[in-house]
Design a protein around this motif. Structure first.
Motif, mmCIF file in Angstrom:
data_model
loop_
_atom_site.group_PDB
_atom_site.id
_atom_site.type_symbol
_atom_site.label_atom_id
_atom_site.label_comp_id
_atom_site.label_asym_id
_atom_site.label_seq_id
_atom_site.Cartn_x
_atom_site.Cartn_y
_atom_site.Cartn_z
ATOM 1 N N ILE A 83 39.796 8.500 8.406
ATOM 2 C CA ILE A 83 39.779 9.848 7.851
ATOM 3 C C ILE A 83 39.069 9.908 6.501
ATOM 4 N N ILE A 84 39.578 9.131 5.549
ATOM 5 C CA ILE A 84 39.080 9.246 4.178
ATOM 6 C C ILE A 84 37.643 8.754 4.041
ATOM 7 N N LEU A 85 37.360 7.562 4.552
ATOM 8 C CA LEU A 85 36.005 7.005 4.410
ATOM 9 C C LEU A 85 34.930 7.861 5.088
ATOM 10 N N PRO A 86 35.110 8.259 6.359
ATOM 11 C CA PRO A 86 34.070 9.094 6.995
ATOM 12 C C PRO A 86 33.819 10.405 6.249
ATOM 13 N N LEU A 87 34.902 11.100 5.842
ATOM 14 C CA LEU A 87 34.732 12.355 5.112
ATOM 15 C C LEU A 87 34.122 12.126 3.740
ATOM 16 N N GLY A 88 34.596 11.087 3.060
ATOM 17 C CA GLY A 88 34.083 10.792 1.732
ATOM 18 C C GLY A 88 32.613 10.411 1.745
ATOM 19 N N LEU A 89 32.219 9.594 2.705
ATOM 20 C CA LEU A 89 30.822 9.148 2.779
ATOM 21 C C LEU A 89 29.881 10.313 3.013
ATOM 22 N N ARG A 90 30.303 11.292 3.786
ATOM 23 C CA ARG A 90 29.470 12.477 4.006
ATOM 24 C C ARG A 90 29.261 13.236 2.705
ATOM 25 N N ARG A 91 30.310 13.353 1.919
ATOM 26 C CA ARG A 91 30.227 14.123 0.680
ATOM 27 C C ARG A 91 29.450 13.389 -0.407
ATOM 28 N N MET A 92 29.474 12.074 -0.350
ATOM 29 C CA MET A 92 28.799 11.315 -1.407
ATOM 30 C C MET A 92 27.351 10.965 -1.059
ATOM 31 N N SER A 93 26.886 11.382 0.114
ATOM 32 C CA SER A 93 25.520 11.039 0.533
ATOM 33 C C SER A 93 24.447 11.542 -0.425
ATOM 34 N N PRO A 94 24.471 12.831 -0.843
ATOM 35 C CA PRO A 94 23.415 13.303 -1.761
ATOM 36 C C PRO A 94 23.346 12.529 -3.076
ATOM 37 N N PRO A 95 24.465 12.348 -3.800
ATOM 38 C CA PRO A 95 24.358 11.580 -5.051
ATOM 39 C C PRO A 95 23.979 10.124 -4.814
ATOM 40 N N MET A 96 24.341 9.585 -3.660
ATOM 41 C CA MET A 96 23.992 8.196 -3.378
ATOM 42 C C MET A 96 22.485 8.048 -3.171
ATOM 43 N N VAL A 97 21.882 9.015 -2.463
ATOM 44 C CA VAL A 97 20.426 8.983 -2.277
ATOM 45 C C VAL A 97 19.734 9.123 -3.625
ATOM 46 N N SER A 98 20.264 9.977 -4.492
ATOM 47 C CA SER A 98 19.693 10.143 -5.831
ATOM 48 C C SER A 98 19.774 8.833 -6.614
ATOM 49 N N GLN A 99 20.853 8.093 -6.418
ATOM 50 C CA GLN A 99 20.991 6.799 -7.094
ATOM 51 C C GLN A 99 19.981 5.801 -6.562
#
Length: 216
Positions: free
Chosen positions: A136-152
Motif C-alpha cells: 500500500i504505502i510504497l506503491p502509492l508513495g512512489l507514484r507521488r514522489m516520481s516528479p521530484p525524483m526525476v528532477s533530482q
C-alpha cells in the motif's frame, strides 16, 4: 572563435566521447542512488528503533556536505589510505552516495504523504505492518514522489561535471582539454556541450512534467 575548427570531426568525436562517459556515470549513479535512496528512505519512514535514528543522522550529514567534497574525498583522499578506486567508479560512488541521500529524503516525504486512512484500512483488513508498507504505502508513495525524483536525476546528470576534479574524462573535462588546445575553441565547445546537456535534461524535464500532470 573558430567554429569550423572546433567542430571538425576529430574534435566533435572527442566531445561526444566525453558525453558518453557522462551518460555512463550518470546512468549507473541513477540506478545505485535510487536503490540506496529507497532503502534508506523506507528505513527512516519505518522508524525502526536506533537504526532509523542512525540512518537519519547519516543522510542529513551527507545532504549538508558539498558533492564536490565527497567526490574529492573518494577520488583523491581515500587512495592515500590505500583504498584506491578507478576514476570512473570513484565518480559513480561519490554521486551515488550524495544523490542517494537526497533521494532518501524524497522517499521519506513521499511515504509520509500517503493518507493515514488508507494505512489504517489496510491494517484493519488484516495486513501486517510490513505487508501494508510493501503493498500500500510504497506503491502509492512512489507514484507521488516520481516528479521530484526525476528532477533530482536531472540534477545528478549536471553534477557529473564536478568529477572534473578527479580528472574523469567526461564532457566538461573534454571541453576543458579542447579549449586548452586553442582559445578559439572555448565558446564553440561550450555551446556544443550546452546543447548536449540541454537535450538530455529537457527531455527528462518533460517526463517530470508529465508525471506531475498525472498526479493532478
Amino acid at each position: 572563435m573558430d567554429f569550423a575548427g572546433a567542430y571538425s570531426w576529430p574534435n566533435l568525436r572527442f566531445l561526444l566521447q566525453g558525453f558518453w562517459m557522462t551518460l555512463q556515470v550518470a546512468g549507473l549513479a541513477i540506478v545505485f542512488s535510487f536503490i540506496l535512496g529507497v532503502v534508506l528512505g523506507t528505513i527512516r519512514y519505518a522508524r525502526i528503533p536506533v537504526l532509523s535514528t542512525v540512518i537519519a543522522f547519516i543522510v542529513d550529514t551527507i545532504r549538508n556536505l558539498p558533492l564536490l567534497l565527497i567526490i574529492f574525498f573518494i577520488g583523491i583522499v581515500l587512495p592515500q589510505t590505500g583504498l584506491r578506486l578507478p576514476v570512473f567508479w570513484a565518480a559513480v560512488v561519490g554521486l551515488s552516495i550524495f544523490e542517494g541521500a537526497m533521494i532518501a529524503e524524497i522517499v521519506r516525504s513521499g511515504l509520509s504523504s500517503v493518507d493515514k486512512g488508507q494505512v489504517e484500512a489496510a491494517r484493519a483488513s488484516g495486513l501486517s505492518y510490513m505487508q501494508t508498507l510493501r503493498h500500500i504505502i510504497l506503491p502509492l508513495g512512489l507514484r507521488r514522489m516520481s516528479p521530484p525524483m526525476v528532477s533530482q536525476f536531472i540534477a545528478l546528470i549536471k553534477d557529473t561535471s564536478l568529477a572534473v576534479i578527479i580528472s574523469l574524462p567526461e564532457l566538461m573535462r573534454n571541453v576543458q582539454v579542447l579549449s586548452g588546445s586553442s582559445f578559439a575553441y572555448v565558446i564553440p565547445a561550450l555551446i556544443f556541450a550546452s546543447l548536449l546537456y540541454f537535450t538530455v535534461n529537457y527531455s527528462l524535464s518533460l517526463v517530470a512534467k508529465r508525471l506531475e500532470a498525472r498526479q493532478t
